[in-house]
Write a protein that holds these residues in place. Structure first.
Motif, PDB file in Angstrom:
ATOM      1  N   ILE A 170       0.911  -1.152   0.000  1.00  0.00           N
ATOM      2  CA  ILE A 170       0.000   0.000   0.000  1.00  0.00           C
ATOM      3  C   ILE A 170       0.943   1.193   0.000  1.00  0.00           C
ATOM      4  O   ILE A 170       1.761   1.364   0.896  1.00  0.00           O
ATOM      5  N   LYS A 171       0.841   2.004  -1.050  1.00  0.00           N
ATOM      6  CA  LYS A 171       1.876   3.015  -1.310  1.00  0.00           C
ATOM      7  C   LYS A 171       1.759   4.265  -0.458  1.00  0.00           C
ATOM      8  O   LYS A 171       0.646   4.707  -0.145  1.00  0.00           O
ATOM      9  N   TYR A 172       2.922   4.823  -0.187  1.00  0.00           N
ATOM     10  CA  TYR A 172       3.022   6.185   0.346  1.00  0.00           C
ATOM     11  C   TYR A 172       3.092   7.075  -0.874  1.00  0.00           C
ATOM     12  O   TYR A 172       4.001   6.954  -1.688  1.00  0.00           O
ATOM     13  N   TRP A 173       2.110   7.945  -1.027  1.00  0.00           N
ATOM     14  CA  TRP A 173       2.125   8.802  -2.222  1.00  0.00           C
ATOM     15  C   TRP A 173       1.563  10.177  -1.872  1.00  0.00           C
ATOM     16  O   TRP A 173       0.352  10.388  -1.909  1.00  0.00           O
ATOM     17  N   GLY A 174       2.422  11.068  -1.467  1.00  0.00           N
ATOM     18  CA  GLY A 174       2.017  12.432  -1.155  1.00  0.00           C
ATOM     19  C   GLY A 174       2.382  12.817   0.264  1.00  0.00           C
ATOM     20  O   GLY A 174       2.280  12.011   1.173  1.00  0.00           O
ATOM     21  N   LYS A 175       2.853  14.068   0.389  1.00  0.00           N
ATOM     22  CA  LYS A 175       3.252  14.571   1.708  1.00  0.00           C
ATOM     23  C   LYS A 175       2.292  15.652   2.176  1.00  0.00           C
ATOM     24  O   LYS A 175       1.802  16.430   1.367  1.00  0.00           O
ATOM     25  N   ARG A 176       2.094  15.705   3.491  1.00  0.00           N
ATOM     26  CA  ARG A 176       1.370  16.848   4.049  1.00  0.00           C
ATOM     27  C   ARG A 176       2.343  17.882   4.581  1.00  0.00           C
ATOM     28  O   ARG A 176       1.982  19.018   4.860  1.00  0.00           O
ATOM     29  N   ASN A 177       3.602  17.466   4.765  1.00  0.00           N
ATOM     30  CA  ASN A 177       4.654  18.406   5.166  1.00  0.00           C
ATOM     31  C   ASN A 177       5.956  17.976   4.487  1.00  0.00           C
ATOM     32  O   ASN A 177       6.480  16.894   4.759  1.00  0.00           O
ATOM     33  N   GLU A 178       6.412  18.826   3.573  1.00  0.00           N
ATOM     34  CA  GLU A 178       7.596  18.502   2.762  1.00  0.00           C
ATOM     35  C   GLU A 178       8.867  18.469   3.605  1.00  0.00           C
ATOM     36  O   GLU A 178       9.724  17.615   3.429  1.00  0.00           O
ATOM     37  N   GLU A 179       8.986  19.427   4.499  1.00  0.00           N
ATOM     38  CA  GLU A 179      10.191  19.584   5.297  1.00  0.00           C
ATOM     39  C   GLU A 179      10.372  18.404   6.264  1.00  0.00           C
ATOM     40  O   GLU A 179      11.445  17.809   6.358  1.00  0.00           O
ATOM     41  N   LEU A 180       9.285  18.053   6.954  1.00  0.00           N
ATOM     42  CA  LEU A 180       9.378  16.981   7.949  1.00  0.00           C
ATOM     43  C   LEU A 180       9.128  15.593   7.342  1.00  0.00           C
ATOM     44  O   LEU A 180       9.227  14.581   8.031  1.00  0.00           O
ATOM     45  N   ILE A 181       8.791  15.567   6.071  1.00  0.00           N
ATOM     46  CA  ILE A 181       8.417  14.330   5.368  1.00  0.00           C
ATOM     47  C   ILE A 181       7.313  13.596   6.136  1.00  0.00           C
ATOM     48  O   ILE A 181       7.487  12.508   6.687  1.00  0.00           O
ATOM     49  N   LEU A 182       6.153  14.254   6.157  1.00  0.00           N
ATOM     50  CA  LEU A 182       4.971  13.653   6.785  1.00  0.00           C
ATOM     51  C   LEU A 182       4.000  13.293   5.664  1.00  0.00           C
ATOM     52  O   LEU A 182       3.699  14.128   4.807  1.00  0.00           O
ATOM     53  N   PRO A 183       3.533  12.053   5.658  1.00  0.00           N
ATOM     54  CA  PRO A 183       2.706  11.605   4.536  1.00  0.00           C
ATOM     55  C   PRO A 183       1.232  11.952   4.728  1.00  0.00           C
ATOM     56  O   PRO A 183       0.777  12.175   5.853  1.00  0.00           O
ATOM     57  N   THR A 184       0.509  11.974   3.613  1.00  0.00           N
ATOM     58  CA  THR A 184      -0.942  12.204   3.682  1.00  0.00           C
ATOM     59  C   THR A 184      -1.674  10.901   3.982  1.00  0.00           C
ATOM     60  O   THR A 184      -2.813  10.917   4.401  1.00  0.00           O
ATOM     61  N   ASN A 185      -1.017   9.752   3.685  1.00  0.00           N
ATOM     62  CA  ASN A 185      -1.675   8.469   3.961  1.00  0.00           C
ATOM     63  C   ASN A 185      -0.698   7.477   4.587  1.00  0.00           C
ATOM     64  O   ASN A 185       0.508   7.567   4.379  1.00  0.00           O
ATOM     65  N   SER A 186      -1.254   6.548   5.342  1.00  0.00           N
ATOM     66  CA  SER A 186      -0.425   5.480   5.906  1.00  0.00           C
ATOM     67  C   SER A 186      -0.090   4.484   4.797  1.00  0.00           C
ATOM     68  O   SER A 186      -0.798   4.407   3.787  1.00  0.00           O
ATOM     69  N   SER A 187       0.979   3.720   4.985  1.00  0.00           N
ATOM     70  CA  SER A 187       1.379   2.761   3.947  1.00  0.00           C
ATOM     71  C   SER A 187       1.833   1.454   4.585  1.00  0.00           C
ATOM     72  O   SER A 187       1.991   1.373   5.807  1.00  0.00           O
ATOM     73  N   LEU A 188       2.037   0.452   3.735  1.00  0.00           N
ATOM     74  CA  LEU A 188       2.373  -0.883   4.251  1.00  0.00           C
ATOM     75  C   LEU A 188       3.371  -1.542   3.309  1.00  0.00           C
ATOM     76  O   LEU A 188       3.218  -1.464   2.086  1.00  0.00           O
ATOM     77  N   SER A 189       4.404  -2.151   3.881  1.00  0.00           N
ATOM     78  CA  SER A 189       5.454  -2.702   3.010  1.00  0.00           C
ATOM     79  C   SER A 189       5.953  -4.062   3.476  1.00  0.00           C
ATOM     80  O   SER A 189       5.663  -4.492   4.601  1.00  0.00           O
ATOM     81  N   ILE A 190       6.720  -4.691   2.593  1.00  0.00           N
ATOM     82  CA  ILE A 190       7.487  -5.878   2.980  1.00  0.00           C
ATOM     83  C   ILE A 190       8.962  -5.504   2.826  1.00  0.00           C
ATOM     84  O   ILE A 190       9.385  -4.978   1.788  1.00  0.00           O
ATOM     85  N   THR A 191       9.730  -5.776   3.859  1.00  0.00           N
ATOM     86  CA  THR A 191      11.182  -5.586   3.775  1.00  0.00           C
ATOM     87  C   THR A 191      11.735  -6.779   2.984  1.00  0.00           C
ATOM     88  O   THR A 191      11.301  -7.911   3.174  1.00  0.00           O
ATOM     89  N   LEU A 192      12.697  -6.495   2.092  1.00  0.00           N
ATOM     90  CA  LEU A 192      13.193  -7.550   1.193  1.00  0.00           C
ATOM     91  C   LEU A 192      14.560  -8.085   1.620  1.00  0.00           C
ATOM     92  O   LEU A 192      15.429  -7.324   2.046  1.00  0.00           O
TER      93      LEU A 192
END
Ligand code: PMV
Length: 324
Positions: free
Chosen positions: A14-36
């Protein structure tokens, strides 16, 4: 005052796509990943009072001003945490095909966060390390942990509640992630720039936000139940929606190449034959195909027959941060 850390890269389901704060790198949505397991970065950081500037080596080669400035900006966050003003020599070995939709920034900044904080004597826990790695690159905050990981977007303005949490251990559910390499050239629109333009101009962005919240819930349920079909369908839909937002941006852009579509088509064809395989694509043309380990061979062989496929890396869930 020297430490070495190793971090693996991750692929978002589930992708991270978009920031609500560019400087602090805060995302607009939560995301989910698998570490490889296959792709990682090893980084050594040594702070030294004799240095008059930071120095950055990548794969044994000293890097120029631009790349070193990015590393310096990151080290400033760590220096601020400790009050230490010394410069450092950073030496990274990247075992990731760089900048082609394989997120080397994720493992890179996760390893840098771990090594630099350790070198300055900070004993950060997973949460604090995740927040620190996030300042380098959003997806890096997920690489602190192994297995399945959620990055909780948080709601606070200062970002104190925006960090990753582990949701399932790497050994708890084995999946196969085939990283299909079609092009190794530098990507044209970096994710940072791509997501910014999308947030600012794409009328589809609101639809993305609404859908992705729901898809995250479904994906987490699927992981809990080990329901591969449910997870696969959800992650594929989520990736397509992310890419759809870019077509609505102004000016519009897209990351796909003709070979990207060939692979999608091939995977859909496999599915029509009853084999459960699904695709996801990041900010580049390469495709990751996700299937169950029993189907790995068949999926590999089928994809390998496509002329435009250069190389296929077979990955599985990998570990979180370690210190060497
Ligand atoms: O962390 P960044 O700035 O490299 O952005 C990553 C964006 C995607 O790879 C497209 C999605 C994700 O969640 O990893």
């Amino acid at each position: 005052m020297k430490a070495t850390a190793k971090a693996h890269t991750n692929i978002a389901l589930i992708k991270y796509w978009g920031k609500r704060n560019e400087e602090l790198i805060l995302p607009t949505n939560s995301s989910l990943s698998i570490t490889l397991d296959l792709f990682y970065t090893e980084t050594t950081v040594e702070f030294d009072e004799r240095l008059t500037t930071d120095i950055f080596y990548l794969n044994g080669e000293e890097k120029g001003t631009d790349e070193t400035a990015k590393v310096s900006r990151f080290l400033n966050h760590v220096r601020k945490l400790t009050g230490d003003t010394r410069f450092a020599i950073v030496s990274s070995q990247n075992h990731v095909p760089t900048a082609a939709g394989f997120a080397s920034s994720a493992s890179g900044y996760a390893a840098l966060a771990a090594a630099s904080s350790k070198a300055l004597g900070l004993e950060l826990d997973g949460k604090e390390l995740s927040k620190l790695a996030r300042r380098g690159s959003g997806s890096a905050c997920r690489s602190i942990y192994g297995g399945f990981v959620e990055w909780k977007k948080g709601v606070k303005e200062d970002g104190c509640d925006s960090y990753a949490v582990p949701i399932l251990d790497q050994k708890a559910w084995n999946l196969s992630i085939l990283s299909v390499m079609i092009e190794s050239k530098q990507k044209k629109i970096l994710s940072r720039e791509g997501m910014k333009r999308t947030v600012q101009t794409s009328p589809f962005y609101d639809g993305w936000l609404k859908a992705t919240e729901q898809e995250l819930r479904i994906a987490k349920k699927a992981i809990e139940k080990r329901d591969f079909e449910m997870l696969g369908e959800t992650l594929e839909k989520n990736a397509f929606k992310m890419h759809a937002t870019t077509l609505g941006a102004d000016p519009p852009f897209f990351y796909w190449q003709p070979a990207t579509l060939e692979i999608i088509d091939c995977v859909q064809h496999l599915r029509s034959q009853g084999l459960l395989a699904y695709v996801t694509i990041d900010a580049g043309p390469n495709v990751k195909v996700i299937c169950q380990p029993d189907d790995e061979r068949k999926v590999f062989q089928t994809l390998n027959e496509i002329d435009s496929v250069k190389e296929i890396f077979v990955c599985h869930p990998g570990p979180g941060i370690s210190y060497l």
